[in-house]
Design an enzyme around this catalytic site. Sequence first.
Site, PDB file in Angstrom:
ATOM      1  N   PHE A   1     -88.235  -7.660 -37.312  1.00 36.91           N
ATOM      2  CA  PHE A   1     -87.404  -6.767 -38.118  1.00 36.91           C
ATOM      3  C   PHE A   1     -85.964  -6.696 -37.565  1.00 36.91           C
ATOM      4  CE2 PHE A   1     -86.435  -2.010 -37.923  1.00 36.91           C
ATOM      5  CZ  PHE A   1     -85.586  -2.038 -39.011  1.00 36.91           C
TER       6      PHE A   1
ATOM      7  N   PHE B   1     -96.062 -13.224 -33.960  1.00 35.62           N
ATOM      8  CA  PHE B   1     -97.219 -12.339 -33.802  1.00 35.62           C
ATOM      9  C   PHE B   1     -97.146 -11.191 -34.812  1.00 35.62           C
ATOM     10  CE2 PHE B   1     -99.074  -8.768 -31.042  1.00 35.62           C
ATOM     11  CZ  PHE B   1    -100.368  -8.990 -31.496  1.00 35.62           C
ATOM     12  N   THR B   2     -95.980 -10.585 -34.971  1.00 32.05           N
ATOM     13  CA  THR B   2     -95.848  -9.442 -35.895  1.00 32.05           C
ATOM     14  C   THR B   2     -94.807  -9.694 -36.975  1.00 32.05           C
ATOM     15  OG1 THR B   2     -94.189  -8.354 -34.512  1.00 32.05           O
ATOM     16  CG2 THR B   2     -96.483  -7.798 -34.084  1.00 32.05           C
TER      17      THR B   2
ATOM     18  N   ASP C   1     -94.025 -18.629 -27.191  1.00 29.86           N
ATOM     19  CA  ASP C   1     -94.456 -17.334 -26.676  1.00 29.86           C
ATOM     20  C   ASP C   1     -93.682 -17.045 -25.400  1.00 29.86           C
ATOM     21  OD1 ASP C   1     -95.986 -15.294 -25.273  1.00 29.86           O
ATOM     22  OD2 ASP C   1     -97.520 -15.663 -26.806  1.00 29.86           O
TER      23      ASP C   1
ATOM     24  N   LYS D   1     -98.166  -7.811 -20.975  1.00 29.71           N
ATOM     25  CA  LYS D   1     -97.784  -9.149 -20.488  1.00 29.71           C
ATOM     26  C   LYS D   1     -96.458  -9.584 -21.119  1.00 29.71           C
ATOM     27  CE  LYS D   1    -102.185 -11.550 -19.637  1.00 29.71           C
ATOM     28  NZ  LYS D   1    -103.077 -12.586 -20.206  1.00 29.71           N
TER      29      LYS D   1
ATOM     30  N   TYR E   1     -97.316  -0.193 -23.946  1.00 26.45           N
ATOM     31  CA  TYR E   1     -95.941  -0.384 -24.440  1.00 26.45           C
ATOM     32  C   TYR E   1     -94.952   0.355 -23.534  1.00 26.45           C
ATOM     33  CZ  TYR E   1     -92.101  -0.302 -27.895  1.00 26.45           C
ATOM     34  OH  TYR E   1     -90.890  -0.447 -28.547  1.00 26.45           O
TER      35      TYR E   1
ATOM     36  N   TYR F   1     -83.125  -7.528 -10.754  1.00 26.65           N
ATOM     37  CA  TYR F   1     -82.422  -8.823 -10.840  1.00 26.65           C
ATOM     38  C   TYR F   1     -80.907  -8.595 -10.775  1.00 26.65           C
ATOM     39  CZ  TYR F   1     -86.134 -12.238 -11.783  1.00 26.65           C
ATOM     40  OH  TYR F   1     -87.207 -13.094 -11.676  1.00 26.65           O
TER      41      TYR F   1
ATOM     42  N   THR G   1     -85.945   3.085 -35.422  1.00 28.50           N
ATOM     43  CA  THR G   1     -85.016   2.399 -36.318  1.00 28.50           C
ATOM     44  C   THR G   1     -85.811   1.825 -37.496  1.00 28.50           C
ATOM     45  OG1 THR G   1     -83.596   1.920 -34.454  1.00 28.50           O
ATOM     46  CG2 THR G   1     -83.268   0.577 -36.415  1.00 28.50           C
TER      47      THR G   1
ATOM     48  N   ARG H   1     -95.934   1.991 -39.040  1.00 24.53           N
ATOM     49  CA  ARG H   1     -94.879   2.944 -38.674  1.00 24.53           C
ATOM     50  C   ARG H   1     -94.657   3.898 -39.838  1.00 24.53           C
ATOM     51  NH1 ARG H   1     -90.546  -0.688 -35.157  1.00 24.53           N
ATOM     52  NH2 ARG H   1     -91.186  -2.480 -36.369  1.00 24.53           N
TER      53      ARG H   1
HETATM   54  P1  NAD Z   1     -90.975  -6.452 -34.643  1.00 25.88           P
HETATM   55  O1  NAD Z   1     -92.433  -6.395 -34.326  1.00 25.88           O
HETATM   56  O2  NAD Z   1     -90.580  -6.621 -36.061  1.00 25.88           O
HETATM   57  O3  NAD Z   1     -90.281  -7.608 -33.814  1.00 25.88           O
HETATM   58  C1  NAD Z   1     -90.776  -8.113 -32.602  1.00 25.88           C
HETATM   59  C2  NAD Z   1     -90.771  -9.633 -32.671  1.00 25.88           C
HETATM   60  O4  NAD Z   1     -91.216 -10.161 -31.415  1.00 25.88           O
HETATM   61  C3  NAD Z   1     -91.711 -10.183 -33.746  1.00 25.88           C
HETATM   62  O5  NAD Z   1     -91.044 -11.160 -34.497  1.00 25.88           O
HETATM   63  C4  NAD Z   1     -92.855 -10.786 -32.934  1.00 25.88           C
HETATM   64  O6  NAD Z   1     -93.490 -11.851 -33.598  1.00 25.88           O
HETATM   65  C5  NAD Z   1     -92.139 -11.203 -31.663  1.00 25.88           C
HETATM   66  N1  NAD Z   1     -93.024 -11.305 -30.497  1.00 25.88           N
HETATM   67  C6  NAD Z   1     -93.988 -10.444 -30.099  1.00 25.88           C
HETATM   68  N2  NAD Z   1     -94.579 -10.889 -28.987  1.00 25.88           N
HETATM   69  C7  NAD Z   1     -93.977 -12.077 -28.675  1.00 25.88           C
HETATM   70  C8  NAD Z   1     -94.161 -13.037 -27.634  1.00 25.88           C
HETATM   71  N3  NAD Z   1     -95.081 -12.873 -26.692  1.00 25.88           N
HETATM   72  N4  NAD Z   1     -93.371 -14.142 -27.631  1.00 25.88           N
HETATM   73  C9  NAD Z   1     -92.443 -14.325 -28.607  1.00 25.88           C
HETATM   74  N5  NAD Z   1     -92.228 -13.455 -29.606  1.00 25.88           N
HETATM   75  C10 NAD Z   1     -92.986 -12.346 -29.646  1.00 25.88           C
HETATM   76  O7  NAD Z   1     -90.330  -5.130 -34.028  1.00 25.88           O
HETATM   77  P2  NAD Z   1     -88.825  -4.592 -34.061  1.00 25.88           P
HETATM   78  O8  NAD Z   1     -88.858  -3.214 -34.593  1.00 25.88           O
HETATM   79  O9  NAD Z   1     -87.906  -5.590 -34.658  1.00 25.88           O
HETATM   80  O10 NAD Z   1     -88.522  -4.464 -32.492  1.00 25.88           O
HETATM   81  C11 NAD Z   1     -87.714  -5.404 -31.798  1.00 25.88           C
HETATM   82  C12 NAD Z   1     -87.530  -4.940 -30.355  1.00 25.88           C
HETATM   83  O11 NAD Z   1     -86.856  -3.668 -30.356  1.00 25.88           O
HETATM   84  C13 NAD Z   1     -88.841  -4.748 -29.596  1.00 25.88           C
HETATM   85  O12 NAD Z   1     -88.676  -5.188 -28.267  1.00 25.88           O
HETATM   86  C14 NAD Z   1     -89.055  -3.261 -29.633  1.00 25.88           C
HETATM   87  O13 NAD Z   1     -89.795  -2.807 -28.522  1.00 25.88           O
HETATM   88  C15 NAD Z   1     -87.617  -2.732 -29.607  1.00 25.88           C
HETATM   89  N6  NAD Z   1     -87.554  -1.384 -30.226  1.00 25.88           N
HETATM   90  C16 NAD Z   1     -87.617  -1.223 -31.581  1.00 25.88           C
HETATM   91  C17 NAD Z   1     -87.595   0.059 -32.113  1.00 25.88           C
HETATM   92  C18 NAD Z   1     -87.631   0.313 -33.588  1.00 25.88           C
HETATM   93  O14 NAD Z   1     -87.669   1.484 -33.983  1.00 25.88           O
HETATM   94  N7  NAD Z   1     -87.604  -0.677 -34.456  1.00 25.88           N
HETATM   95  C19 NAD Z   1     -87.513   1.166 -31.263  1.00 25.88           C
HETATM   96  C20 NAD Z   1     -87.491   0.951 -29.887  1.00 25.88           C
HETATM   97  C21 NAD Z   1     -87.489  -0.328 -29.371  1.00 25.88           C
HETATM   98  N1  UDP Z   2     -96.908   9.179 -38.767  1.00 25.84           N
HETATM   99  C1  UDP Z   2     -97.466   9.840 -39.844  1.00 25.84           C
HETATM  100  N2  UDP Z   2     -98.027   9.100 -40.825  1.00 25.84           N
HETATM  101  C2  UDP Z   2     -98.053   7.750 -40.820  1.00 25.84           C
HETATM  102  C3  UDP Z   2     -97.480   7.067 -39.727  1.00 25.84           C
HETATM  103  C4  UDP Z   2     -96.919   7.815 -38.704  1.00 25.84           C
HETATM  104  O1  UDP Z   2     -97.462  11.070 -39.908  1.00 25.84           O
HETATM  105  O2  UDP Z   2     -98.582   7.158 -41.797  1.00 25.84           O
HETATM  106  C5  UDP Z   2     -96.271   9.974 -37.697  1.00 25.84           C
HETATM  107  C6  UDP Z   2     -96.725   9.628 -36.274  1.00 25.84           C
HETATM  108  O3  UDP Z   2     -97.884  10.379 -35.920  1.00 25.84           O
HETATM  109  C7  UDP Z   2     -95.509  10.036 -35.468  1.00 25.84           C
HETATM  110  C8  UDP Z   2     -94.339   9.743 -36.404  1.00 25.84           C
HETATM  111  O4  UDP Z   2     -94.885   9.680 -37.711  1.00 25.84           O
HETATM  112  O5  UDP Z   2     -95.540  11.419 -35.189  1.00 25.84           O
HETATM  113  C9  UDP Z   2     -93.619   8.434 -36.102  1.00 25.84           C
HETATM  114  O6  UDP Z   2     -94.599   7.419 -36.000  1.00 25.84           O
HETATM  115  P1  UDP Z   2     -94.241   5.878 -35.815  1.00 25.84           P
HETATM  116  O7  UDP Z   2     -95.533   5.172 -35.634  1.00 25.84           O
HETATM  117  O8  UDP Z   2     -93.351   5.419 -36.912  1.00 25.84           O
HETATM  118  O9  UDP Z   2     -93.357   5.782 -34.483  1.00 25.84           O
HETATM  119  P2  UDP Z   2     -93.395   6.450 -33.036  1.00 25.84           P
HETATM  120  O10 UDP Z   2     -92.104   7.165 -32.964  1.00 25.84           O
HETATM  121  O11 UDP Z   2     -94.554   7.399 -32.931  1.00 25.84           O
HETATM  122  O12 UDP Z   2     -93.505   5.304 -32.114  1.00 25.84           O
END
Ligand code: NAD
Ligand code: UDP
Length: 325
Positions: free
Chosen positions: A16, A39-40, A61, A94, A148, A162, A178, A189
């Site tokens: 995303f 993966f996702t 990976d 991991k 996580y 590092y 986000t 989510r």
């Molecule tokens: P997402 O799941 O859409 O994106 C994660 C991507 O990483 C996916 O494309 C998945 O296939 C890839 N991936 C997972 N494991 C992998 C591996 N072992 N090797 C290679 N690729 C791998 O999630 P996102 O919301 O786009 O999040 C992106 C990053 O931002 C993540 O690190 C997440 O922890 C961080 N983040 C996002 C949010 C949010 O609200 N979206 C909040 C906090 C942190």
């Molecule tokens: N939540 C909810 N209904 C849903 C999905 C999530 O009420 O169908 C709630 C969840 O319990 C949390 C908040 O919405 O309190 C945000 O959840 P999310 O999984 O998006 O992200 P988090 O901030 O918890 O990682």
Amino acid sequence: MAAKVQRILVTGGAGFLGSHLCERLVAEGHDVICLDNFFTSQKSNIAHLLKFPNFELIRHDITIPIWLEVDQIYNLACPAAPGHYQYNPIKTIKTSVMGAINVLGMAKRCRAKVLQASTSEVYGDPEVHPQPESYRGAVNPIGPRACYDEGKRAAETLFMDYHRMNGVNIRIVRIFNTYGPRMHPFDGRVVSNFIRQALSGEDITIYGDGSQTRSFCYCDDLIEGMVRMMNGPDDFPGPVNLGNPDEFTIRELAELVIELTGSRSKIRYAPRPEDDPVRRRPDISLAQQRLNWKPAVPLREGLRRTIEWFRSINLADYRPPTPNY
Ligand code: NAD
Ligand code: UDP
């Protein structure tokens, strides 16, 4: 932004946030390598970029070392939604830890700058509100979210070590909830669930009584903050909070989604997941001071754009994560 063309690796680049970041970096003319194991995510997130000569896709990976020559690395590879990261919790930790070691090793060898996508989850279920970067958090190390939260905390430790020990030029951003187009519709989510449920006329599932809060940032705002941090001063490695400080209850979010979709869905209450944080809002003073950054897109407008995208997709094109060991 830096005019010079940079060779930039985005791990998790098909996800995303990663796909929006790749799109922006390609448009700026950089030489972009998107690394992902899907993966996702799925190829449709970046299919429109494949035609550009300055975009390259590597299916790999990040727990496995890889040798590339780059100037900057954005490390986003990690499942981010609770349903995704709890699917295979051992793989999640991991990915955070071994992924961090591998990108940091690459940055050290290439003398590249490397940014870690960390998270508000490092604060756990916070006792301090809103959360400043100085708050050390309240994480349950043995709960279902620990794979996580602790993985991301360990990655921050590795980044700082590092930096201190090897002089690697690092950045750490702590991302708060986000949302936007290209969220996986089945990631569980709250924003993706509510919009998908509202558009299909299913019940909207609120976990608990809906009084818990989150602060939702639109993806374009977040990417702007991330790019500013990467290109910001070297004496500011972070961590820095990036998120939208406008706080909403989950019930308010459900009502807004129903209003904006014009849906007839009803709200249904379901049990609250273990260790679900009660409230969350970023203190973004540091990002404002050091990066001159703050979000510009209000929730109503961001949701409108996200709903429009959800209307345009075919849910049959999306699948849950594959077992990934
Ligand atoms: P997402 O799941 O859409 O994106 C994660 C991507 O990483 C996916 O494309 C998945 O296939 C890839 N991936 C997972 N494991 C992998 C591996 N072992 N090797 C290679 N690729 C791998 O999630 P996102 O919301 O786009 O999040 C992106 C990053 O931002 C993540 O690190 C997440 O922890 C961080 N983040 C996002 C949010 C949010 O609200 N979206 C909040 C906090 C942190
Ligand atoms: N939540 C909810 N209904 C849903 C999905 C999530 O009420 O169908 C709630 C969840 O319990 C949390 C908040 O919405 O309190 C945000 O959840 P999310 O999984 O998006 O992200 P988090 O901030 O918890 O990682």
